[in-house]
Write a protein that holds these residues in place. Structure first.
Motif, PDB file in Angstrom:
ATOM      1  N   ARG A  25      -7.942   1.120   0.962  1.00  0.00           N
ATOM      2  CA  ARG A  25      -6.815   1.513   1.762  1.00  0.00           C
ATOM      3  C   ARG A  25      -6.201   0.099   3.167  1.00  0.00           C
ATOM      4  N   ASP A  26      -6.231  -0.874   1.973  1.00  0.00           N
ATOM      5  CA  ASP A  26      -5.513  -2.310   1.861  1.00  0.00           C
ATOM      6  C   ASP A  26      -3.972  -2.243   1.844  1.00  0.00           C
ATOM      7  N   GLN A  27      -4.270  -1.969   0.752  1.00  0.00           N
ATOM      8  CA  GLN A  27      -3.293  -1.946  -0.595  1.00  0.00           C
ATOM      9  C   GLN A  27      -2.593  -1.175   0.389  1.00  0.00           C
ATOM     10  N   ILE A  28      -2.998   0.557   0.518  1.00  0.00           N
ATOM     11  CA  ILE A  28      -1.552   1.779   1.535  1.00  0.00           C
ATOM     12  C   ILE A  28      -0.870   0.869   2.465  1.00  0.00           C
TER      13      ILE A  28
ATOM     14  N   PHE B  49       1.860  -4.286  -7.503  1.00  0.00           N
ATOM     15  CA  PHE B  49       1.428  -4.828  -6.617  1.00  0.00           C
ATOM     16  C   PHE B  49      -0.040  -3.757  -6.476  1.00  0.00           C
ATOM     17  N   MET B  50      -0.015  -2.430  -6.122  1.00  0.00           N
ATOM     18  CA  MET B  50      -1.084  -1.830  -6.549  1.00  0.00           C
ATOM     19  C   MET B  50      -2.159  -1.832  -7.906  1.00  0.00           C
ATOM     20  N   LYS B  51      -2.237  -2.729  -8.623  1.00  0.00           N
ATOM     21  CA  LYS B  51      -1.953  -2.874  -9.802  1.00  0.00           C
ATOM     22  C   LYS B  51      -2.217  -1.325 -11.102  1.00  0.00           C
ATOM     23  N   LEU B  52      -0.797  -0.863 -10.807  1.00  0.00           N
ATOM     24  CA  LEU B  52      -0.584   0.222 -11.830  1.00  0.00           C
ATOM     25  C   LEU B  52      -0.287  -0.116 -13.252  1.00  0.00           C
ATOM     26  N   ASN B  53      -0.436   0.467 -14.080  1.00  0.00           N
ATOM     27  CA  ASN B  53      -0.759   0.659 -15.321  1.00  0.00           C
ATOM     28  C   ASN B  53       0.526   1.551 -15.827  1.00  0.00           C
TER      29      ASN B  53
ATOM     30  N   MET C 123      -6.952   5.195  -7.078  1.00  0.00           N
ATOM     31  CA  MET C 123      -5.445   5.515  -7.796  1.00  0.00           C
ATOM     32  C   MET C 123      -4.251   6.393  -7.998  1.00  0.00           C
ATOM     33  N   VAL C 124      -5.375   6.933  -8.349  1.00  0.00           N
ATOM     34  CA  VAL C 124      -3.869   8.995  -7.738  1.00  0.00           C
ATOM     35  C   VAL C 124      -2.779   8.353  -6.759  1.00  0.00           C
ATOM     36  N   GLU C 125      -3.931   8.233  -5.079  1.00  0.00           N
ATOM     37  CA  GLU C 125      -3.413   7.746  -3.856  1.00  0.00           C
ATOM     38  C   GLU C 125      -2.197   6.780  -4.164  1.00  0.00           C
ATOM     39  N   LYS C 126      -2.695   5.760  -4.695  1.00  0.00           N
ATOM     40  CA  LYS C 126      -1.526   4.451  -4.483  1.00  0.00           C
ATOM     41  C   LYS C 126      -0.418   4.596  -5.949  1.00  0.00           C
ATOM     42  N   LEU C 127      -0.708   5.859  -6.245  1.00  0.00           N
ATOM     43  CA  LEU C 127       0.488   6.008  -7.677  1.00  0.00           C
ATOM     44  C   LEU C 127       1.536   6.705  -6.434  1.00  0.00           C
ATOM     45  N   ASN C 128       0.712   7.583  -5.988  1.00  0.00           N
ATOM     46  CA  ASN C 128       1.632   8.951  -5.315  1.00  0.00           C
ATOM     47  C   ASN C 128       2.263   8.051  -3.972  1.00  0.00           C
ATOM     48  N   LEU C 129       1.919   7.496  -3.840  1.00  0.00           N
ATOM     49  CA  LEU C 129       2.154   6.884  -2.695  1.00  0.00           C
ATOM     50  C   LEU C 129       3.247   5.778  -2.757  1.00  0.00           C
TER      51      LEU C 129
END
Lengths: 286, 232, 119
Positions: free
Chosen positions: B163-166, B116-120, B132-138
């Motif tokens: 922000r919207d993704q988070i 969902f966060m588009k992180l590989n 990206m760090v914020e999204k990964l940590n979350l």
């Protein structure tokens, strides 16, 4: 704790492998120079080592020494980072007690020093064998030929035991010093403070250890597990050498471990460990 | 309602300065509570005490009946205001790490959120941007089925898309059995997700209550109230 | 989504749903989005959405079927009434604004009539 050990190793193995590689390369340079020296001596006498070769030889010794030092500071640095850097926010919010976190650090430190020491030793033994053949084994056999195998084992084991205790105690004191300076001076990173704390702690404890060892000079004979007084060792065997007062090698090649001195060291290591574990669990302000 | 967090007379002093000054606060189970205040108001100090990495000078904190310690760390999922992952880790390493240490970690949920966060998964932590760090940590923090989530400034300094993704991830994670404590100074972006809000100013609780009741009583949105109170 | 009126969020969401019902974007008997869906869409706490739905139900505009979800009422009269109430609300606030500009009711009605003739 096993899991934390796993991640500690994962995080630092590349660095340690690098250090090992440097040490092995430097060892090779030294050994090749020694080989050349021996051959030169055999053929002609005269100037053997060029200035460049001499430089490389000296440099290699420095490099090995330096590499061990860097490894030491890197490994204790990994503990320091937990207290001063952002990664501490992960480590110290894990559902693990302070003792477990500290235990993992201590075990990994020991694993790495053991790996460094063993790989350097084994590599050099193999390289010596390749360059000079198996003559050295003969020589060592001749030296030890005069001594009973049992006694050799007891020398090796007693030295290992006593140095391991001292080594672990040193590490614990380093961790304690780092933690104490973190707890006492909050929100400020004072560079060498922990080192000063360590020197003072180490000095005081070293002094007490010597006092304890000399006040209660009872030694354990590792060969027959009898307890003997200092006086007996001196009068019956004559001292040849020893590691401070903690371990004596008698003139009879028996080794004698100072009971109270070493018990004191173990007690301090355990207390230091528990104290540090308590401090990092209950007193650290990140 | 059952209080999952109870804070009594909590004070934290640094020498002469008080970061928290006699805080009293209860958080009900299942609520989403916004702790609002500008930088330096004591939000992060409060959160660090709740997560057991900072010690109170005075007072008492109870989390599910226990003082902060090993037991509470197992039920509190904490998103700090900084990158707390080890530098050498890949995203996959980080997932494995959480799985190994937290019994409540849901690996599948983590992979879904990563998508969902588009992180590989193969990306290295030290190569990620701030967002990206914020999204990964979350992702890691929300993938735990924890009793309590403590999120410190989850959307500070990230771009609007992140922000919207988070926010979506946080809202998607709501459930009645878990409680969330979220600090922010970006009130406008987050106020709609709070049940209750607490205004912190210079280490003191200035105002607290149900967000909707406050809107009704004061006839304003929380953001306007915040601006009024902190004079922005 | 930002809610700008000085009203609680649940009332603003109720008004939004009401408008959707009146303009037939949500037809009678149609299922409303689930609390979770709407919560994600609007980025609003699900408890708030829940409260909006409960209040709408109290006003008989929607009804809940256990395990099925929330539906728009099938009673056309209720919807017509809603439409009228909303219209009155708009007219009332318009009149209030005009009065604040100093117009009397008679003047307001004249202005509207003229406007209607102009088309």
């Amino acid at each position: 704790m096993r899991k934390l050990i796993k991640y500690e190793i994962k995080g630092s193995y590349k660095f340690i492998l690098g250090i090992i590689a440097i040490v092995l390369i430097a060892s090779t340079i030294i050994q090749l120079n020694v080989l050349k020296e021996i051959k030169n001596d055999i053929r002609i006498s005269g100037p053997s080592m060029s200035i460049f070769e001499g430089f490389m030889f000296a440099l290699s010794i420095l490099v090995i020494f330096g590499a061990f030092l860097v490894a030491f500071f890197h490994i204790i640095g990994s503990f320091r980072k937990e207290l001063y850097e952002d990664r501490g926010y992960l480590t110290f919010t894990l559902p693990l007690s302070g003792n477990r976190i500290l235990g993992a650090k201590l075990i990994v430190a020991n694993i790495w020093f053991l790996a460094l020491g063993t790989s350097t030793l084994v590599f050099n033994v193999i390289l010596t064998t390749i360059l000079h053949g198996t003559k050295w084994i003969e020589t060592i056999r001749k030296i030890f030929g005069v001594i009973e195998p049992n006694i050799i084992y007891s020398i090796i084991i007693s030295s290992l035991v006593v140095t391991t205790i001292s080594f672990i105690l040193t590490l614990v004191l380093v961790y304690l010093s780092i933690t104490l300076s973190r707890v006492s001076v909050k929100n400020k990173r004072i560079g060498g403070l922990w080192f000063i704390v360590f020197i003072i702690l180490n000095g005081i404890l070293g002094f007490i250890t010597v006092k304890v060892s000399t006040l209660f000079p009872y030694f354990l004979n590792l060969n027959n597990f009898s307890i003997v007084h200092n006086y007996d060792i001196y009068s019956f065997t004559g001292i040849t050498s020893g590691l401070g007062q903690l371990l004596l090698y008698g003139g009879d090649f028996n080794s004698y471990i100072n009971i109270f001195g070493n018990l004191f060291q173990i007690a301090i290591a355990v207390l230091g460990f528990m104290g540090t574990g308590y401090l990092i669990e209950k007193k650290i302000d990140l | 309602m059952e209080n999952i967090i109870e804070i009594r007379d909590l004070t934290k002093s640094y020498f002469t300065k008080k970061a928290l000054d006699n805080i009293n606060l209860n958080v009900e189970k299942g609520k989403v509570v916004g702790v609002l205040g500008p930088n330096g108001s004591g939000k992060t100090t409060l959160i660090k005490i709740l997560t057991g990495i900072l010690r109170e000078t005075k007072g008492e904190v109870l989390i599910d009946g226990n003082s902060p310690g090993v037991a509470t760390k197992a039920i509190v999922s904490y998103l700090p205001d900084r990158n707390f992952l080890y530098n050498w880790m890949s995203i996959q390493d980080a997932v494995d790490f959480f799985k190994d240490f937290y019994g409540d970690f849901d690996e599948n949920k983590a992979y879904e959120l990563l998508d969902f966060m588009k992180l590989n998964r193969s990306m290295k932590v030290n190569e990620l941007s701030k967002g990206m760090v914020e999204k990964l940590n979350l992702t890691l923090v929300l993938s735990r089925n924890a009793k309590i989530y403590v999120l410190d400034e989850p959307i500070a300094g990230v771009d609007p898309v992140a922000r919207d993704q988070i926010l979506d991830a946080i809202i998607g994670n709501f459930n009645e059995s878990s409680t969330m404590l979220i600090t922010t100074h970006l009130v406008r972006d987050m106020e709609n997700i709070f049940d209750d809000v607490v205004f912190l100013k210079e280490g003191k609780v200035l105002l607290e209550g149900n967000a909707e009741a406050l809107r009704e009583d004061r006839g304003t949105q929380i953001d306007d109230l915040y601006k009024e109170v902190f004079g922005e | 989504m930002f809610f700008n009126e000085n009203l609680p969020i649940y009332i603003q969401i109720m008004n939004m749903v009401k408008k959707r019902i009146v303009i037939k974007e949500l037809k009678e008997g149609e299922k409303l989005p689930s609390v979770r869906e709407l919560s994600t869409e609007l980025k609003v706490n699900p408890n708030t959405i829940q409260r909006s739905y409960q209040e709408l139900e109290r006003e008989d505009l929607v009804f809940t079927q256990r395990g099925m979800g929330t539906f728009v009422t099938e009673d056309i009269d209720v919807i017509d009434n809603l439409k009228k109430t909303m219209a009155l609300g708009l007219v009332d606030s318009f009149i209030k604004d005009m009065e604040s500009l100093g117009f009397s009711i008679g003047e307001i009605s004249e202005i509207i009539n003229n406007r209607a003739k102009e088309g």
